[in-house]
Motif scaffolding. Structure first.
Motif, PDB file in Angstrom:
ATOM      1  N   PRO A  42      -3.918  -5.868   6.710  1.00  0.00           N
ATOM      2  CA  PRO A  42      -4.383  -5.774   5.323  1.00  0.00           C
ATOM      3  C   PRO A  42      -3.955  -4.461   4.679  1.00  0.00           C
ATOM      4  N   VAL A  43      -3.349  -4.555   3.498  1.00  0.00           N
ATOM      5  CA  VAL A  43      -2.799  -3.399   2.807  1.00  0.00           C
ATOM      6  C   VAL A  43      -3.157  -3.496   1.326  1.00  0.00           C
ATOM      7  N   ASP A  44      -3.480  -2.351   0.723  1.00  0.00           N
ATOM      8  CA  ASP A  44      -3.679  -2.263  -0.725  1.00  0.00           C
ATOM      9  C   ASP A  44      -2.399  -1.733  -1.362  1.00  0.00           C
ATOM     10  N   ILE A  45      -1.975  -2.376  -2.454  1.00  0.00           N
ATOM     11  CA  ILE A  45      -0.832  -1.924  -3.230  1.00  0.00           C
ATOM     12  C   ILE A  45      -1.344  -1.549  -4.615  1.00  0.00           C
ATOM     13  N   ARG A  46      -0.897  -0.427  -5.140  1.00  0.00           N
ATOM     14  CA  ARG A  46      -1.331  -0.095  -6.492  1.00  0.00           C
ATOM     15  C   ARG A  46      -0.172   0.459  -7.318  1.00  0.00           C
ATOM     16  N   PHE A  60       0.830   2.614  -1.573  1.00  0.00           N
ATOM     17  CA  PHE A  60       0.145   1.678  -0.685  1.00  0.00           C
ATOM     18  C   PHE A  60      -0.764   2.447   0.255  1.00  0.00           C
ATOM     19  N   ARG A  61      -1.728   1.732   0.819  1.00  0.00           N
ATOM     20  CA  ARG A  61      -2.533   2.285   1.893  1.00  0.00           C
ATOM     21  C   ARG A  61      -2.969   1.141   2.800  1.00  0.00           C
ATOM     22  N   THR A 103      -5.835   7.408   2.606  1.00  0.00           N
ATOM     23  CA  THR A 103      -4.678   8.081   2.031  1.00  0.00           C
ATOM     24  C   THR A 103      -3.714   7.087   1.389  1.00  0.00           C
ATOM     25  N   TRP A 104      -3.357   7.327   0.125  1.00  0.00           N
ATOM     26  CA  TRP A 104      -2.338   6.536  -0.560  1.00  0.00           C
ATOM     27  C   TRP A 104      -0.976   7.176  -0.303  1.00  0.00           C
ATOM     28  N   ARG A 105       0.031   6.323  -0.041  1.00  0.00           N
ATOM     29  CA  ARG A 105       1.396   6.792   0.207  1.00  0.00           C
ATOM     30  C   ARG A 105       2.338   6.186  -0.823  1.00  0.00           C
ATOM     31  N   ASP A 106       3.296   6.972  -1.279  1.00  0.00           N
ATOM     32  CA  ASP A 106       4.241   6.515  -2.302  1.00  0.00           C
ATOM     33  C   ASP A 106       5.239   5.526  -1.716  1.00  0.00           C
ATOM     34  N   VAL A 107       5.701   4.605  -2.569  1.00  0.00           N
ATOM     35  CA  VAL A 107       6.783   3.698  -2.197  1.00  0.00           C
ATOM     36  C   VAL A 107       7.934   3.893  -3.180  1.00  0.00           C
ATOM     37  N   ALA A 108       9.118   3.462  -2.768  1.00  0.00           N
ATOM     38  CA  ALA A 108      10.290   3.601  -3.623  1.00  0.00           C
ATOM     39  C   ALA A 108      10.240   2.610  -4.774  1.00  0.00           C
ATOM     40  N   GLY A 109      10.887   2.974  -5.888  1.00  0.00           N
ATOM     41  CA  GLY A 109      11.015   2.060  -7.020  1.00  0.00           C
ATOM     42  C   GLY A 109      10.009   2.325  -8.123  1.00  0.00           C
TER      43      GLY A 109
END
Length: 209
Positions: free
Chosen positions: A112-116, A169-170, A176-182
Protein backbone atom coordinates in the motif's frame (compact mmCIF):
# COMPACT_ATOMS: atom_id res chain seq x y z
CA UNK A 1 2.50 2.45 22.12
CA UNK A 2 5.29 0.00 22.94
CA UNK A 3 8.31 1.04 24.97
CA UNK A 4 11.69 0.58 23.29
CA UNK A 5 13.15 -0.93 26.47
CA UNK A 6 11.95 -2.32 29.78
CA UNK A 7 13.07 -2.25 33.39
CA UNK A 8 15.15 -5.14 34.64
CA UNK A 9 13.05 -8.25 35.10
CA UNK A 10 10.58 -7.29 32.34
CA UNK A 11 10.52 -7.82 28.61
CA UNK A 12 8.44 -6.47 25.75
CA UNK A 13 5.39 -8.50 24.78
CA UNK A 14 6.23 -7.70 21.15
CA UNK A 15 9.35 -6.01 19.83
CA UNK A 16 8.41 -5.72 16.15
CA UNK A 17 8.95 -7.74 13.01
CA UNK A 18 12.42 -9.17 12.43
CA UNK A 19 13.91 -8.44 9.00
CA UNK A 20 17.10 -9.43 7.23
CA UNK A 21 20.05 -7.04 7.13
CA UNK A 22 19.13 -5.81 3.62
CA UNK A 23 15.45 -5.33 4.46
CA UNK A 24 13.48 -2.55 6.10
CA UNK A 25 10.37 -3.13 8.25
CA UNK A 26 7.13 -1.52 7.05
CA UNK A 27 4.45 -1.11 9.70
CA UNK A 28 1.01 -2.67 9.52
CA UNK A 29 -1.85 -0.54 8.18
CA UNK A 30 -5.01 -0.18 10.25
CA UNK A 31 -8.27 1.53 9.33
CA UNK A 32 -11.00 3.18 11.40
CA UNK A 33 -14.19 4.66 9.97
CA UNK A 34 -16.33 7.42 11.42
CA UNK A 35 -19.92 6.31 11.82
CA UNK A 36 -22.89 7.69 13.70
CA UNK A 37 -22.04 7.49 17.36
CA UNK A 38 -18.26 7.53 16.96
CA UNK A 39 -15.41 5.56 15.42
CA UNK A 40 -15.40 1.85 14.54
CA UNK A 41 -12.85 -0.54 15.98
CA UNK A 42 -9.50 -0.49 14.20
CA UNK A 43 -9.28 -3.17 11.50
CA UNK A 44 -6.07 -4.60 10.09
CA UNK A 45 -5.85 -3.74 6.37
CA UNK A 46 -2.27 -4.77 5.59
CA UNK A 47 0.09 -6.92 7.64
CA UNK A 48 3.50 -5.57 8.52
CA UNK A 49 6.19 -6.71 6.14
CA UNK A 50 9.89 -6.56 5.31
CA UNK A 51 10.94 -4.59 2.26
CA UNK A 52 14.35 -4.98 0.70
CA UNK A 53 16.35 -1.77 0.32
CA UNK A 54 16.85 -2.42 -3.40
CA UNK A 55 13.14 -2.91 -3.93
CA UNK A 56 12.31 0.27 -2.04
CA UNK A 57 14.94 2.43 -3.72
CA UNK A 58 14.50 1.22 -7.32
CA UNK A 59 11.15 -0.45 -7.96
CA UNK A 60 8.89 1.60 -5.73
CA UNK A 61 10.02 5.13 -6.82
CA UNK A 62 9.81 4.22 -10.51
CA UNK A 63 6.36 2.70 -10.07
CA UNK A 64 5.27 5.69 -7.96
CA UNK A 65 6.38 8.04 -10.75
CA UNK A 66 4.22 6.11 -13.23
CA UNK A 67 1.29 6.17 -10.80
CA UNK A 68 1.69 9.93 -10.43
CA UNK A 69 1.60 10.44 -14.22
CA UNK A 70 -1.61 8.37 -14.38
CA UNK A 71 -3.21 10.17 -11.42
CA UNK A 72 -6.43 12.09 -12.12
CA UNK A 73 -5.61 15.38 -10.41
CA UNK A 74 -8.55 17.56 -9.41
CA UNK A 75 -7.86 21.04 -10.87
CA UNK A 76 -7.26 23.91 -8.48
CA UNK A 77 -10.37 25.86 -7.52
CA UNK A 78 -10.36 29.41 -8.88
CA UNK A 79 -12.08 31.92 -6.60
CA UNK A 80 -12.68 35.51 -7.72
CA UNK A 81 -13.61 38.59 -5.68
CA UNK A 82 -15.98 40.37 -6.19
CA UNK A 83 -17.86 37.05 -6.32
CA UNK A 84 -20.98 37.87 -8.35
CA UNK A 85 -19.65 37.83 -11.93
CA UNK A 86 -18.80 41.53 -12.23
CA UNK A 87 -16.03 43.91 -11.22
CA UNK A 88 -15.15 47.61 -11.54
CA UNK A 89 -12.70 49.37 -13.82
CA UNK A 90 -9.53 50.54 -12.02
CA UNK A 91 -10.37 48.54 -8.88
CA UNK A 92 -8.49 45.41 -7.82
CA UNK A 93 -10.07 42.14 -8.94
CA UNK A 94 -8.79 39.43 -6.61
CA UNK A 95 -8.10 35.79 -7.49
CA UNK A 96 -6.91 32.92 -5.30
CA UNK A 97 -6.98 29.14 -5.03
CA UNK A 98 -6.93 26.52 -2.25
CA UNK A 99 -3.28 25.41 -2.60
CA UNK A 100 -3.99 21.96 -1.15
CA UNK A 101 -2.19 18.76 -2.27
CA UNK A 102 -4.24 16.02 -3.94
CA UNK A 103 -3.73 12.52 -2.51
CA UNK A 104 -4.72 9.05 -3.66
CA UNK A 105 -3.92 5.56 -2.34
CA UNK A 106 -2.90 2.54 -4.39
CA UNK A 107 -0.82 -0.64 -4.26
CA UNK A 108 2.59 -1.07 -5.88
CA UNK A 109 4.01 -4.62 -5.92
CA UNK A 110 1.33 -5.53 -3.39
CA UNK A 111 2.46 -2.77 -1.02
CA UNK A 112 0.00 0.00 0.00
CA UNK A 113 1.35 3.38 -1.11
CA UNK A 114 0.05 6.96 -0.98
CA UNK A 115 0.63 9.16 -4.03
CA UNK A 116 0.15 12.90 -3.84
CA UNK A 117 0.35 15.87 -6.19
CA UNK A 118 1.73 19.03 -4.58
CA UNK A 119 1.24 22.42 -6.29
CA UNK A 120 4.59 23.95 -7.20
CA UNK A 121 3.54 27.05 -9.19
CA UNK A 122 0.51 28.93 -10.49
CA UNK A 123 0.15 30.87 -13.75
CA UNK A 124 -2.57 33.53 -13.72
CA UNK A 125 -4.17 35.12 -16.80
CA UNK A 126 -6.79 37.82 -16.25
CA UNK A 127 -8.10 37.57 -19.81
CA UNK A 128 -7.81 41.19 -20.98
CA UNK A 129 -4.61 40.89 -23.02
CA UNK A 130 -2.32 41.77 -20.12
CA UNK A 131 0.66 39.39 -19.68
CA UNK A 132 0.11 36.20 -17.70
CA UNK A 133 2.34 35.83 -14.63
CA UNK A 134 3.49 32.95 -12.43
CA UNK A 135 3.74 32.68 -8.65
CA UNK A 136 4.36 30.04 -6.02
CA UNK A 137 1.72 31.81 -3.94
CA UNK A 138 -1.87 30.48 -4.14
CA UNK A 139 -3.20 33.90 -3.14
CA UNK A 140 -5.66 34.77 -0.38
CA UNK A 141 -9.08 36.46 0.00
CA UNK A 142 -9.58 40.17 0.73
CA UNK A 143 -8.16 41.97 2.70
CA UNK A 144 -5.02 39.75 2.86
CA UNK A 145 -5.01 39.24 -0.92
CA UNK A 146 -1.74 38.90 -2.83
CA UNK A 147 -2.98 38.14 -6.38
CA UNK A 148 -4.99 40.91 -8.06
CA UNK A 149 -5.43 42.88 -11.29
CA UNK A 150 -7.10 46.22 -12.13
CA UNK A 151 -8.92 46.26 -15.48
CA UNK A 152 -8.44 49.48 -17.43
CA UNK A 153 -11.65 49.47 -19.48
CA UNK A 154 -15.16 48.09 -19.63
CA UNK A 155 -15.92 44.78 -21.28
CA UNK A 156 -15.80 41.13 -20.30
CA UNK A 157 -13.02 38.70 -19.45
CA UNK A 158 -12.45 35.13 -18.28
CA UNK A 159 -9.74 34.53 -15.70
CA UNK A 160 -7.70 31.35 -16.14
CA UNK A 161 -5.32 29.50 -13.85
CA UNK A 162 -2.75 26.84 -14.76
CA UNK A 163 -1.36 24.85 -11.84
CA UNK A 164 1.88 22.90 -12.08
CA UNK A 165 2.16 19.89 -9.76
CA UNK A 166 5.08 17.79 -8.50
CA UNK A 167 4.68 14.22 -7.31
CA UNK A 168 5.50 12.48 -4.03
CA UNK A 169 4.89 9.05 -2.51
CA UNK A 170 5.09 7.32 0.82
CA UNK A 171 4.74 3.69 1.85
CA UNK A 172 1.88 3.04 4.27
CA UNK A 173 3.17 3.28 7.83
CA UNK A 174 6.05 5.58 6.83
CA UNK A 175 5.52 9.28 7.70
CA UNK A 176 8.12 10.50 5.17
CA UNK A 177 7.07 11.72 1.71
CA UNK A 178 9.59 11.15 -1.10
CA UNK A 179 9.74 13.01 -4.41
CA UNK A 180 9.14 11.29 -7.74
CA UNK A 181 10.27 12.34 -11.20
CA UNK A 182 7.98 14.27 -13.54
CA UNK A 183 5.40 17.04 -13.36
CA UNK A 184 1.74 17.50 -14.25
CA UNK A 185 -0.48 20.50 -15.03
CA UNK A 186 -4.16 21.29 -14.64
CA UNK A 187 -6.24 24.21 -15.94
CA UNK A 188 -9.05 26.13 -14.23
CA UNK A 189 -11.13 29.11 -15.32
CA UNK A 190 -13.72 31.49 -13.97
CA UNK A 191 -17.03 32.21 -15.59
CA UNK A 192 -17.35 35.25 -17.79
CA UNK A 193 -16.63 38.39 -15.76
CA UNK A 194 -18.39 41.66 -16.64
CA UNK A 195 -16.19 44.74 -16.19
CA UNK A 196 -18.22 47.89 -15.51
CA UNK A 197 -17.44 51.50 -14.73
CA UNK A 198 -18.82 53.28 -11.68
CA UNK A 199 -19.85 56.89 -12.26
CA UNK A 200 -20.80 59.57 -9.76
CA UNK A 201 -24.14 61.29 -10.42
CA UNK A 202 -25.61 64.41 -8.80
CA UNK A 203 -29.27 64.05 -7.84
CA UNK A 204 -31.86 66.48 -6.57
CA UNK A 205 -32.29 66.51 -2.79
CA UNK A 206 -36.01 65.77 -2.39
CA UNK A 207 -35.95 66.79 1.28
CA UNK A 208 -34.37 70.23 0.77
CA UNK A 209 -31.24 69.51 2.77
Amino acid sequence: MLAESCDEGHQLAYAGIECEDDEQPVGALFEQRRESGGWTEAELVEEEACLTEARQQIDIPAAAARAFQEMQIEPSSLIVQPPDGWTLVNVDTIAYTDGEPRTTSTELFGIPVDIRAVPSSYTWNFGDGSPAFSTTDPGAPYPAHTISHAYSKQGSATISLTTRWRGQFRIAGDPTWRDVAGEATTASSSGSLEIVEARARLVEDLYGR
